[in-house]
Design a protein around this motif. Structure first.
Motif, short mmCIF file in Angstrom:
data_model
loop_
_atom_site.label_atom_id
_atom_site.label_comp_id
_atom_site.label_asym_id
_atom_site.label_seq_id
_atom_site.Cartn_x
_atom_site.Cartn_y
_atom_site.Cartn_z
N LEU A 189 -41.17 -9.97 -21.51
CA LEU A 189 -40.31 -11.11 -21.23
C LEU A 189 -40.55 -12.24 -22.22
CD1 LEU A 189 -40.83 -11.26 -17.38
CD2 LEU A 189 -38.99 -10.12 -18.61
N PRO A 190 -39.48 -12.95 -22.59
CA PRO A 190 -39.66 -14.10 -23.47
C PRO A 190 -40.37 -15.24 -22.75
CG PRO A 190 -37.40 -14.00 -22.70
CD PRO A 190 -38.08 -12.76 -22.18
N ALA A 191 -40.99 -16.13 -23.52
CA ALA A 191 -41.67 -17.28 -22.90
C ALA A 191 -40.98 -18.60 -23.27
CB ALA A 191 -43.13 -17.33 -23.33
N TYR A 192 -39.96 -18.51 -24.07
CA TYR A 192 -39.15 -19.69 -24.43
C TYR A 192 -39.98 -20.76 -25.13
CZ TYR A 192 -35.85 -17.19 -21.58
OH TYR A 192 -35.05 -16.21 -21.09
N GLU A 193 -39.32 -21.89 -25.44
CA GLU A 193 -39.99 -22.89 -26.26
C GLU A 193 -41.16 -23.55 -25.54
OE1 GLU A 193 -37.41 -25.87 -27.87
OE2 GLU A 193 -39.03 -26.72 -29.09
N ASP A 194 -41.09 -23.61 -24.21
CA ASP A 194 -42.18 -24.29 -23.49
C ASP A 194 -43.32 -23.35 -23.10
OD1 ASP A 194 -41.00 -22.88 -21.46
OD2 ASP A 194 -40.43 -24.62 -20.26
N GLY A 195 -43.18 -22.06 -23.43
CA GLY A 195 -44.27 -21.12 -23.16
C GLY A 195 -44.37 -20.68 -21.71
N ILE A 196 -43.25 -20.71 -21.01
CA ILE A 196 -43.28 -20.31 -19.60
C ILE A 196 -42.21 -19.24 -19.34
CG2 ILE A 196 -42.95 -21.12 -17.21
CD1 ILE A 196 -44.21 -23.78 -18.12
N VAL A 197 -42.65 -18.19 -18.66
CA VAL A 197 -41.77 -17.07 -18.32
C VAL A 197 -40.82 -17.49 -17.20
CG1 VAL A 197 -41.87 -14.81 -17.16
CG2 VAL A 197 -43.44 -15.31 -19.06
N LYS A 198 -39.59 -16.98 -17.25
CA LYS A 198 -38.62 -17.32 -16.21
C LYS A 198 -38.56 -16.21 -15.15
CE LYS A 198 -35.23 -20.24 -18.65
NZ LYS A 198 -36.16 -20.91 -19.51
#
Lengths: 409, 125
Positions: free
Chosen positions: A123-132
């Motif tokens: 899963l991606p972690a996006y710019e803030d480093g948190i998984v959705k």
């Protein structure tokens, strides 16, 4: 130049053993040397100490004693959790959901399973480093048996929504998905944020002693009652058949003591490291231009700060700080001539330059305000010098000469 | 720490850092594998290197090699500079771990390219 002052800011790599912890373990290196499996007095003395440590470690995460399996460390805990569970549930499916910012041990195990035909969704972690959580939901398949997402990241400290993922799993189970389990790597989080496994809702949780001011060589896996895993070490009855091998009693005693102290001092340590980190980030932002803070500003562990320095390579900054007595770490590695920018920082969508120029500062209970002052003084000077050398820096390219460098004409 | 005192000195006090505004030979090379970069600018007068400047981005050995290289070639003739080898740089730095020796290779390659750039552009050499 070289300096005698030493400032250790790499507590996410390891922590020094607390003297109270060392005092508790010492007798088990000397007069209380028994094998915890022996039935005589010496053995029972060791057994009693292991049982006590098990209660202490269980206490740190709100578990029952018999849900704790003692191991050699966090990497073994992640191995036993993922391999052990996957082997036990393989008939029900061969799909794992994990994140793109896991510790190298989890990444490595997933890659090894992939070679054996398992399918892995990262899963991606996006710019803030948190998984959705929505990404977890949309990645679920009928053959998904395991979700493994860390509780807090080791490079940027971001805290992942494990409780929400667990709630999703409960919904799935209620709809008939009986063979779906949740593992979380809590090696960085334990002792730094409160953990209650019942509230968190995970089935497996990894712990390491040396991140908690205990010596290296001990770790644990929490295995929720009723969850079956295949032991990876066989040939002995220790740890309820889940990990064969004579218990490393001194390390286990140290782990237990460190876990108890971490539990007692958690909020004091947290506010201390949060204060130091705040001081670091605000002063660096004032004094060092062209930096990028990595990770969510609030949803992260209180002791980690991760900063990318434009125009500078992380290894050069690390060594330059080390020559001034300051120990930090970088996720980027230049080994065997191969470029390896930090995979975690890359996963945040940062370019190679920012991923190569990332530095992790991780505070501990014994750091001081003076440490931060020294760090910022050295950091601003060293960063400016390295930038004056950098062909990526437009100012260096435009300038003819730099007064801070030595040369002869 | 595997690095020598000479290495640490070059990293802490880089020699001849910068970019020459009046250079007559300039080149930049990138190690395609690790992404490290080295840029050299030289002022060559009557066949000898009067001034050398470097800029470097990458791991510490790349920075140290850039620094020591400029020190070694300043004042030398172009022909002498052409003879410089990886081993010369490694010796001057007190050696490098084997997995870091590619930094010396990058430095020598950048030097050769820079000298070539000067040769083709400046008939006075």
């Amino acid at each position: 130049m070289s300096s005698t002052r030493r400032v250790y800011l790499d507590h996410s790599a390891t922590t020094p053993a607390d003297p109270r912890v060392v005092a508790a373990m010492m007798p088990y290196l000397t007069e209380r040397f028994g094998n915890a499996s022996s039935v005589h007095f010496f053995g029972q003395e060791a057994r009693g100490a292991v049982d006590r440590a098990r209660r202490e470690v269980a206490g740190l995460i709100g578990a029952r004693s018999n849900e704790i399996v003692f191991l050699s460390g966090g990497t073994e805990a992640n191995n036993l959790a993922i391999r052990g569970l996957c082997e036990a549930v393989e008939p029900h499916g061969r799909h794992i959901i994990t994140s793109s910012i896991e510790h190298s041990s989890v990444r490595g195990i997933c890659e090894a399973l992939e070679k054996r035909g398992w399918e892995i969704t990262r899963l991606p972690a996006y710019e803030d480093g948190i998984v959705k959580v929505e990404d977890v939901r949309s990645s679920l398949r009928t053959d998904t048996v395991l979700i493994s997402v860390m509780l807090a990241n080791n490079e940027i400290g971001t805290i992942q929504p494990i409780q929400e993922i667990a709630a999703l799993i409960r919904q799935e189970r209620a709809q008939g998905c009986k063979h779906l389990w949740l593992h979380t790597d809590a090696v960085q989080a334990a002792g730094r944020i409160p953990i209650e496994v019942e509230q968190l809702g995970c089935d497996l949780l990894s712990l390491s002693a040396h991140k908690l001011y205990a010596p290296k060589g001990a770790g644990a896996l929490y295995v929720r009652r009723g969850v079956r895993i295949s032991g990876q070490n066989v040939g002995g009855h220790q740890e309820r058949e889940r990990r064969a091998g004579t218990e490393a009693v001194p390390g286990i005693v140290a782990f237990g003591t460190a876990a108890r102290i971490a539990d007692e001092e958690l909020s004091v340590r947290n506010s201390h490291t949060a204060g130091l980190r705040e001081r670091l980030e605000s002063t660096v932002a004032e004094r060092v231009p062209d930096i990028v803070f990595n990770g969510h500003p609030d949803r992260r562990l209180s002791h980690i700060s991760n900063i990318s320095f434009r125009f500078i390579e992380g290894q050069s900054l690390l060594i330059s700080l080390d020559l001034e007595g300051i120990a930090v770490s970088t996720g980027s590695a230049c080994s065997s001539g191969t470029l390896e920018p930090s995979p975690v920082i890359r996963a945040l969508g940062r370019n190679d330059e920012l991923a190569r120029g990332s530095i992790r500062f991780s505070f501990g209970k014994d750091n001081t305000v003076a440490d931060v002052g020294y760090l910022v003084d050295v950091l601003s000077r060293v960063a400016e010098k390295l930038r004056s050398l950098s062909p990526l820096n437009p100012k260096a390219m435009a300038s003819r000469r730099f007064p801070q460098t030595v040369g002869r004409d | 720490m595997p690095y020598s005192e000479a290495f640490k000195d070059h990293l802490t006090n880089p020699r001849n850092a910068g970019e020459l505004a009046d250079a007559n030979a300039v080149a930049e090379e990138t190690n395609p594998v690790c992404g490290d970069r080295l840029r050299l600018s030289l002022r060559v007068v009557d066949g000898s290197i009067e001034v050398a400047r470097f800029l470097a981005y990458g791991c510490p050995p790349t920075l140290a090699c850039g620094s020591v290289l400029t020190e070694m070639i300043q004042g030398k003739s172009v022909e002498e500079a052409r003879q410089l080898t990886r081993a010369d740089l490694l010796n001057a730095l007190g050696g490098l771990p084997s997995h870091k020796q590619h930094a010396a290779a990058l430095a020598v390659e950048t030097l050769r390219t820079t000298l070539e750039s000067g040769c083709s552009g400046l008939l006075s050499w």
